[in-house]
Design an enzyme around this catalytic site. Structure first.
Site, PDB file in Angstrom:
ATOM      1  N   ARG A  24       0.863  -0.948   0.329  1.00 44.10           N
ATOM      2  CA  ARG A  24      -0.137   0.029  -0.140  1.00 44.10           C
ATOM      3  C   ARG A  24       0.785   1.207   0.351  1.00 44.10           C
ATOM      4  O   ARG A  24       1.806   1.328   0.673  1.00 44.10           O
ATOM      5  CB  ARG A  24      -1.231   0.275   1.112  1.00 44.10           C
ATOM      6  CG  ARG A  24      -2.152   1.431   1.079  1.00 44.10           C
ATOM      7  CD  ARG A  24      -2.840   0.537   2.671  1.00 44.10           C
ATOM      8  NE  ARG A  24      -2.662   0.759   3.966  1.00 44.10           N
ATOM      9  CZ  ARG A  24      -3.341   0.641   4.603  1.00 44.10           C
ATOM     10  NH1 ARG A  24      -4.505  -0.005   4.626  1.00 44.10           N
ATOM     11  NH2 ARG A  24      -2.839   0.595   6.210  1.00 44.10           N
TER      12      ARG A  24
ATOM     13  N   ARG B  28       3.460   4.052   4.776  1.00 45.52           N
ATOM     14  CA  ARG B  28       2.826   4.725   6.271  1.00 45.52           C
ATOM     15  C   ARG B  28       4.360   4.163   6.539  1.00 45.52           C
ATOM     16  O   ARG B  28       4.251   2.700   6.618  1.00 45.52           O
ATOM     17  CB  ARG B  28       1.914   4.076   6.494  1.00 45.52           C
ATOM     18  CG  ARG B  28       1.001   5.437   6.151  1.00 45.52           C
ATOM     19  CD  ARG B  28      -0.547   4.656   6.665  1.00 45.52           C
ATOM     20  NE  ARG B  28      -0.864   3.597   7.460  1.00 45.52           N
ATOM     21  CZ  ARG B  28      -2.670   3.458   7.652  1.00 45.52           C
ATOM     22  NH1 ARG B  28      -3.373   3.712   7.419  1.00 45.52           N
ATOM     23  NH2 ARG B  28      -2.361   2.629   8.982  1.00 45.52           N
TER      24      ARG B  28
HETATM   25  P1  AMP Z   1      -5.941   3.008  10.827  1.00 42.29           P
HETATM   26  O1  AMP Z   1      -5.656   4.025  10.438  1.00 42.29           O
HETATM   27  O2  AMP Z   1      -7.526   2.836  11.207  1.00 42.29           O
HETATM   28  O3  AMP Z   1      -5.075   1.697  10.911  1.00 42.29           O
HETATM   29  O4  AMP Z   1      -5.685   3.389  12.556  1.00 42.29           O
HETATM   30  C1  AMP Z   1      -3.813   3.970  12.572  1.00 42.29           C
HETATM   31  C2  AMP Z   1      -4.335   3.328  14.570  1.00 42.29           C
HETATM   32  O5  AMP Z   1      -4.567   4.841  14.787  1.00 42.29           O
HETATM   33  C3  AMP Z   1      -4.265   2.642  15.089  1.00 42.29           C
HETATM   34  O6  AMP Z   1      -2.846   1.537  14.951  1.00 42.29           O
HETATM   35  C4  AMP Z   1      -3.813   2.802  16.276  1.00 42.29           C
HETATM   36  O7  AMP Z   1      -2.370   3.294  17.079  1.00 42.29           O
HETATM   37  C5  AMP Z   1      -4.915   4.534  16.398  1.00 42.29           C
HETATM   38  N1  AMP Z   1      -6.098   4.617  16.086  1.00 42.29           N
HETATM   39  C6  AMP Z   1      -6.533   5.098  15.158  1.00 42.29           C
HETATM   40  N2  AMP Z   1      -7.990   4.074  15.643  1.00 42.29           N
HETATM   41  C7  AMP Z   1      -8.076   4.162  16.754  1.00 42.29           C
HETATM   42  C8  AMP Z   1      -9.439   3.639  17.866  1.00 42.29           C
HETATM   43  N3  AMP Z   1     -11.187   3.867  17.493  1.00 42.29           N
HETATM   44  N4  AMP Z   1      -8.464   3.343  19.014  1.00 42.29           N
HETATM   45  C9  AMP Z   1      -6.983   3.230  19.435  1.00 42.29           C
HETATM   46  N5  AMP Z   1      -6.316   3.379  18.511  1.00 42.29           N
HETATM   47  C10 AMP Z   1      -7.211   3.637  16.923  1.00 42.29           C
END
Ligand code: AMP
Length: 232
Positions: free
Chosen positions: A127, A160
Site C-alpha cells: 500500500r 506509512r
Molecule cells: P488506522 O488508520 O485506522 O489503521 O489507524 C492507525 C492507528 O491509529 C491504529 O493502529 C491505532 O494506533 C490508532 N487508532 C486509530 N483509531 C483508533 C481507535 N478507534 N482506537 C484506538 N486507536 C486508534
C-alpha cells in the site's frame, strides 16, 4: 445517515469510506487519519499517540472518545457521518451509543469488510498513499499511472511507517483481540458482512445494494414526517 465501517487493517476501509461518503453525501471520519494529522503537525496529542501508533497498539479509549465526540459535534455531521476505524473497543462502542442516542441521527448502518489475513499482509505491504490528497494506491492491484507518483496531483507517494510486515502482524493481533468482540456486540443489530476480497468496483456494488434500501427508507420517513407536520 450514520454508517459504521469495520474491518481489519488493510481491508480497504479507506477506499470504501470515500465511496460511501460520496454515495450518501456525508463526511467520512477516520480516527487513524485524525491521529496521523496530529502527529504530522507535532501537536501535544500527536506526540502522545505517535509511539503507540508506531508499535501498532491502540490509543487509549478516553483520548479517542474525546477526539470523536468533538468531531461529531461539528455542523457537517448533522445529516449523518461515516466512521472508519472507530469504535475499535467495547468501551468506545458504548460511548458512541451514548452520543447517537442524544443526537438527531437514526440507528447506524453497520458494515464489516471481511478479508483473510494472508491477503491483508500482502495488501498492506504494497500500500502507498499520497501525503497531499490522501489517495490510496496498491502497487499490485491499483498502481499509480507513473511509478511512485500520485495520479491526481503528482506528489511523491509514501509508505506509512506502520505498513511493514512485523507491524502489520502486530496490528492484526491487536485488531483481533480488541475489535473482534465488537462484532459480537453489533451482531444483535443489523450487521452487514461484505466480502472485501474483491475488486473495489465489485465492493462498491455490494455496498450500494446494502445502503441503497436503507437510504430510500430514510428519505421515505423524512417525506412522511414532513407531511405529518401539517403539509397538505
Ligand atoms: P488506522 O488508520 O485506522 O489503521 O489507524 C492507525 C492507528 O491509529 C491504529 O493502529 C491505532 O494506533 C490508532 N487508532 C486509530 N483509531 C483508533 C481507535 N478507534 N482506537 C484506538 N486507536 C486508534
Amino acid at each position: 445517515m450514520v454508517t459504521l465501517l469495520f474491518g481489519p487493517p488493510g481491508c480497504g476501509k479507506g477506499t470504501q469510506a470515500a465511496f460511501i461518503s460520496r454515495l450518501l453525501g456525508i463526511p467520512a471520519i477516520s480516527t487513524g487519519e485524525m491521529f496521523r494529522a496530529e502527529r504530522e503537525s507535532g501537536t501535544p496529542l500527536g506526540k502522545k499517540v505517535s509511539e503507540i501508533m508506531a508499535q501498532g497498539g491502540l490509543v487509549g479509549d478516553d483520548i479517542v472518545n474525546e477526539v470523536v465526540a468533538s468531531r461529531l459535534s461539528r455542523a457537517d455531521c448533522g445529516a449523518g457521518f461515516l466512521l472508519d476505524g472507530y469504535p475499535r473497543t467495547i468501551p468506545q462502542a458504548a460511548f458512541l451509543d451514548g452520543i447517537l442516542l442524544k443526537g438527531p441521527w437514526s440507528p447506524p448502518a453497520i458494515i464489516y469488510l471481511d478479508v483473510p489475513d494472508s491477503v491483508l499482509v500482502e495488501r498492506i505491504s504494497s500500500r502507498r498513499q499520497c501525503p497531499s490528497c490522501g489517495r490510496i494506491y496498491n502497487l499490485l492491484h491499483q498502481p499509480p499511472r507513473r511509478e511512485g507518483v500520485c495520479d491526481m496531483d503528482g506528489t511523491a507517494l509514501i509508505q506509512r511507517e506502520d505498513d511493514n510486515e512485523t507491524i502489520i502482524r502486530a496490528r492484526l493481533r491487536t485488531y483481533k483481540e480488541s475489535t473482534g468482540p465488537l462484532l459480537d456486540y453489533y451482531a444483535k443489530r443489523s450487521l452487514h458482512r461484505i466480502d472485501g476480497n474483491r475488486s473495489p468496483e465489485q465492493i462498491h456494488r455490494l455496498l450500494e445494494a446494502v445502503l441503497g434500501p436503507a437510504l430510500a427508507q430514510m428519505s421515505e420517513k423524512h417525506t412522511c414526517c414532513s407531511n405529518s407536520r401539517g403539509l397538505p
